[in-house]
Design an enzyme around this catalytic site. Structure first.
Site, PDB file in Angstrom:
ATOM      1  N   ASP A  75      -9.147  17.070 -29.400  1.00  0.00           N
ATOM      2  CA  ASP A  75      -8.827  17.233 -27.990  1.00  0.00           C
ATOM      3  C   ASP A  75      -9.441  18.554 -27.498  1.00  0.00           C
ATOM      4  O   ASP A  75     -10.613  18.802 -27.747  1.00  0.00           O
ATOM      5  CB  ASP A  75      -7.308  17.171 -27.783  1.00  0.00           C
ATOM      6  CG  ASP A  75      -6.901  16.956 -26.339  1.00  0.00           C
ATOM      7  OD1 ASP A  75      -6.906  15.803 -25.877  1.00  0.00           O
ATOM      8  OD2 ASP A  75      -6.588  17.960 -25.665  1.00  0.00           O
ATOM      9  N   TYR A  79      -8.173  22.728 -15.461  1.00  0.00           N
ATOM     10  CA  TYR A  79      -8.807  23.269 -14.257  1.00  0.00           C
ATOM     11  C   TYR A  79      -9.958  24.195 -14.619  1.00  0.00           C
ATOM     12  O   TYR A  79     -11.073  24.070 -14.098  1.00  0.00           O
ATOM     13  CB  TYR A  79      -7.772  24.013 -13.421  1.00  0.00           C
ATOM     14  CG  TYR A  79      -8.331  24.677 -12.184  1.00  0.00           C
ATOM     15  CD1 TYR A  79      -8.375  24.001 -10.965  1.00  0.00           C
ATOM     16  CD2 TYR A  79      -8.818  25.983 -12.227  1.00  0.00           C
ATOM     17  CE1 TYR A  79      -8.892  24.606  -9.824  1.00  0.00           C
ATOM     18  CE2 TYR A  79      -9.340  26.597 -11.101  1.00  0.00           C
ATOM     19  CZ  TYR A  79      -9.369  25.901  -9.904  1.00  0.00           C
ATOM     20  OH  TYR A  79      -9.890  26.507  -8.789  1.00  0.00           O
ATOM     21  N   HIS A 136      -5.592   9.667 -31.769  1.00  0.00           N
ATOM     22  CA  HIS A 136      -5.891  10.966 -31.184  1.00  0.00           C
ATOM     23  C   HIS A 136      -5.274  12.130 -31.960  1.00  0.00           C
ATOM     24  O   HIS A 136      -5.852  13.210 -32.021  1.00  0.00           O
ATOM     25  CB  HIS A 136      -5.383  10.981 -29.743  1.00  0.00           C
ATOM     26  CG  HIS A 136      -5.916  12.111 -28.928  1.00  0.00           C
ATOM     27  ND1 HIS A 136      -7.264  12.267 -28.663  1.00  0.00           N
ATOM     28  CD2 HIS A 136      -5.299  13.155 -28.321  1.00  0.00           C
ATOM     29  CE1 HIS A 136      -7.448  13.349 -27.927  1.00  0.00           C
ATOM     30  NE2 HIS A 136      -6.276  13.910 -27.707  1.00  0.00           N
TER      31      HIS A 136
END
Length: 335
Positions: free
Chosen positions: A128, A255, A309
């Site tokens: 990730d 972000y 994952h």
């Protein structure tokens, strides 16, 4: 109750717990951050220092099942000293208070933690966000300090026809393998039906954070679908609910890194140190094997028919057998 338990928790049980610490790490331009981490040394003198970097919605808990296996002495695999930080803004680490804390700063934090613990040379593992962070570590500190890196979440830019036929000859000559086709189908599923959270966290993480901080049910609902199939759900989500920086802080990486890289899933970054890829069948994004964002020419690849994952937590035995080793001088991992 055994005699050992009459006075409370037995010492043997306490020794089996993973030691947790905090340490102040100075990050250039952002001051000092108090970083939480697991640090467990193997009894094998030649053990290899391993930095394990988690992502979202994971935490240091991702490494709790694999760590005892990594520590043990075995003739079948090397042993490791294991270091698992909580990323800034996650779990029990404090968060940066200024904008602009992106991949290089996460990489600097992790690298300086390793140096502070006395590990000048080490290898890394990341899934990730940990994939992008360890890729940046390989670029910034590879060779002198980071000796190899391993990921269960390989990403990369697909070839585009606009680049001309020489940029994708493999596609014209042989097309996709069956494995590639299945991976592209799963990637399409993720992009179309399961990636909405990414768009929101990479554009308005603060707005989302009000709801996640206000309601434990809201936080549970937001993370639930990512974890329910393979984790101790409430324990994992509690790390976010009781986070020192609040549940909003962990979303800000979306972000900042999207602002830096653009399309995160298809970003590329050249590295030169050896690389290990573990391909797990139920990963959310599975690009064709001939596409990756590392640029590394020295790599080991292993395929697994199961696991997803959070591979180190879901399938620790499979994950254990997929690591590259033998790259840190004078530390081969064997007794």
């Amino acid at each position: 109750m055994s005699p050992a338990e009459e006075y409370g928790a037995p010492l043997a049980d306490m020794r089996r717990l993973l030691p947790q610490f905090t340490r102040d790490i100075d990050v250039e331009g952002f001051g000092s951050l108090n970083i939480h981490y697991i640090h467990k040394r193997s009894e094998v003198a030649n053990a290899i220092p391993l930095l394990f970097v988690h992502g979202w919605p994971g935490s240091f808990l991702e490494a709790t099942k694999i760590t005892p296996l990594l520590l043990q002495a075995s003739p079948d695999h090397p042993s490791f000293h294991v270091i698992v930080p909580s990323l800034p803004g996650y779990g029990f680490s404090t968060a940066p208070t200024k904008k602009g804390f992106s991949l290089s700063q996460y990489a600097e934090t992790c690298h300086k933690l390793m140096l502070a613990l006395g590990y000048d040379e080490y290898v890394t593992q990341g899934g990730d966000w940990g994939y992008l962070i360890t890729r940046r570590i390989a670029r910034l500190y590879g060779g002198a300090h980071a000796k190899a890196w391993h990921t269960n979440f390989p990403l990369g830019a697909p070839p585009k026809k606009g680049f001309g036929p020489l940029s994708y000859p493999w596609r014209l000559a042989s097309g996709y393998t069956e494995r590639d086709k299945a991976g592209l189908k799963r990637t399409e599923w993720y992009t179309k039906t399961s990636s909405g959270y990414f768009a929101l966290q990479s554009t308005r993480p603060q707005t989302l954070g009000y709801g996640l901080t206000d309601s434990p049910v809201g936080l549970l609902g937001w993370i639930y679908e990512k974890l329910v199939a393979w984790t101790d759900l409430l324990t994992w989500i509690s790390i976010y609910w009781f986070s020192r920086a609040g549940s909003t802080a962990a979303s800000r990486i979306y972000y900042e890194v999207t602002k830096e890289l653009g399309n995160v899933l298809y970003s590329t970054e050249p590295t030169t140190i050896p690389l290990g890829f573990s391909h797990f069948a139920k990963e959310a994004v599975i690009p064709p094997k001939k596409v990756d964002g590392s640029g590394s020419q020295s790599r080991l690849e292993v395929d697994h028919d199961s696991g997803g994952h959070f591979a180190a937590y879901e399938k620790p035995d499979l994950w254990l057998g997929s690591r590259a080793f033998g790259v840190v001088p004078n530390k081969n991992g064997y007794a």
